[in-house]
Design an enzyme around this catalytic site. Structure first.
Site, short mmCIF file in Angstrom:
data_model
loop_
_atom_site.label_atom_id
_atom_site.label_comp_id
_atom_site.label_asym_id
_atom_site.label_seq_id
_atom_site.Cartn_x
_atom_site.Cartn_y
_atom_site.Cartn_z
N ASP A 184 -9.87 -5.49 5.02
CA ASP A 184 -10.33 -6.26 3.87
C ASP A 184 -11.27 -7.39 4.29
O ASP A 184 -12.16 -7.77 3.54
CB ASP A 184 -9.13 -6.83 3.10
CG ASP A 184 -8.49 -5.77 2.21
OD1 ASP A 184 -9.14 -4.75 1.94
OD2 ASP A 184 -7.33 -5.97 1.81
N HIS A 187 0.79 -1.23 0.00
CA HIS A 187 0.00 0.00 0.00
C HIS A 187 0.83 1.28 0.00
O HIS A 187 0.27 2.37 0.11
CB HIS A 187 -0.94 0.01 1.21
CG HIS A 187 -2.03 -1.01 1.13
ND1 HIS A 187 -3.02 -0.97 0.18
CD2 HIS A 187 -2.28 -2.11 1.88
CE1 HIS A 187 -3.84 -1.99 0.34
NE2 HIS A 187 -3.41 -2.71 1.37
N GLU A 207 -7.77 -12.44 5.01
CA GLU A 207 -8.50 -11.19 4.71
C GLU A 207 -9.83 -11.42 4.01
O GLU A 207 -10.39 -10.49 3.44
CB GLU A 207 -7.62 -10.31 3.81
CG GLU A 207 -6.25 -10.00 4.38
CD GLU A 207 -5.45 -9.07 3.50
OE1 GLU A 207 -5.59 -7.86 3.66
OE2 GLU A 207 -4.70 -9.58 2.64
N ARG A 227 5.79 -6.51 3.45
CA ARG A 227 4.47 -6.91 2.97
C ARG A 227 4.48 -6.74 1.46
O ARG A 227 4.53 -5.62 0.95
CB ARG A 227 3.35 -6.08 3.59
CG ARG A 227 1.99 -6.45 3.01
CD ARG A 227 0.82 -6.18 3.91
NE ARG A 227 0.52 -4.76 4.06
CZ ARG A 227 -0.57 -4.30 4.68
NH1 ARG A 227 -1.44 -5.15 5.21
NH2 ARG A 227 -0.78 -3.01 4.80
N ASP A 234 16.07 -12.17 -1.47
CA ASP A 234 17.47 -11.95 -1.81
C ASP A 234 18.02 -10.68 -1.15
O ASP A 234 19.21 -10.60 -0.84
CB ASP A 234 17.64 -11.85 -3.33
CG ASP A 234 17.78 -13.21 -4.01
OD1 ASP A 234 17.76 -14.24 -3.30
OD2 ASP A 234 17.89 -13.24 -5.24
#
Length: 259
Positions: free
Chosen positions: A167, A38, A141, A63, A77
């Site tokens: 959500d 987001h 969610e 996230r 990585d």
């Protein structure tokens, strides 16, 4: 773990600044979560933020914006401690995510060059062992995900479940993440994670809510965000909004109008 709290505490970070991570590293936070879902993080900035976490000895989760092998590979990585994976609705999806994140028994591509492998200073065996320690936390969610929560939690390689109440509310046809139906689904998810011996995580607005959900079984918290905490701290010292000050002090009103 923060010695003054019964469960690890982190915050969402939505601002691209490695110095911010350094500052947070001087606090008692247990971890941070870079919100690439987001917030406008590109790959280069995520890399710098993880580097800041390494320098500050502050674990950094990311996230991710979507379930995609390239995204998962890139974030791991970089040396992220783990991934918070949005919208995991089924145990099969959870198994796919774990496979993307694991060398052994999975499909993660290997290179000895990135930060996670010590820039080729580690042997392949060492790098594979360390890489497979990355924590995969699945966000619950949707109503479907709540129904599958126990099965998702029991997937090998899933470190925990994380309730995304906003959500989840929308999935239930609601616009209030604190509605009774959302609370019931949250409890069911936390219980599923606890039964599986996994992290039972959630986002809360502050300390009172955190204490409430500790009693409900949550044991891993993302509290607020850098943006919200900055706004609250500034508002606390700035006092009343300008609109209120204009009504109280004509001098202030005149000054504002002349700017």
């Amino acid at each position: 773990m923060n010695s003054t709290n019964p469960a690890p505490i982190g915050i969402f970070v939505k601002t691209g600044s490695p110095q911010l991570i350094e500052v947070l590293g001087t606090t008692a936070l247990d971890f941070v979560v870079l919100d690439a879902e987001h917030a406008p993080f590109d790959r280069g900035m995520l890399d710098l933020m993880v580097l800041g976490g390494r320098a500050a000895r502050l674990p950094v989760f990311i996230r991710i914006p979507e379930i995609d092998p390239a995204v998962i590979l890139s974030c791991l990585d970089m040396g992220a401690t783990g991934l918070l994976v949005p919208h995991v609705d089924t145990a099969e999806q959870a198994r796919e995510v774990v496979a993307m994140a694991r060398y052994r028994g999975g499909r993660r591509g290997y290179s000895g060059g990135p930060r996670s492998a010590g820039y080729a200073s580690l042997s392949m065996a060492q790098a594979v062992h360390l890489g497979d320690q990355a924590q995969i936390v699945c966000q619950i969610e949707s109503a479907q995900a709540v129904g599958q929560a126990q099965a998702i939690a029991e997937v090998p390689g899933v470190a925990g479940l994380f309730v995304g109440r906003a959500d989840l509310a929308l999935s239930l046809g609601l616009d209030d993440p604190r509605a009774p139906e959302v609370l019931q689904a949250t409890r069911a998810t936390l219980q599923a994670a606890t039964r599986a011996g996994k992290l039972a995580g959630m986002h809360v607005g502050g300390t009172p809510e955190r204490e409430q959900f500790i009693d409900e079984g949550a044991n891993w918290f993302v509290v607020s965000s850098d943006q919200s905490l900055l706004r609250q701290a500034v508002q606390a010292i700035a006092g009343a909004p300008k609109a209120t000050l204009k009504k109280i002090n004509p001098v202030v009103q005149s000054s504002v109008q002349s700017e």
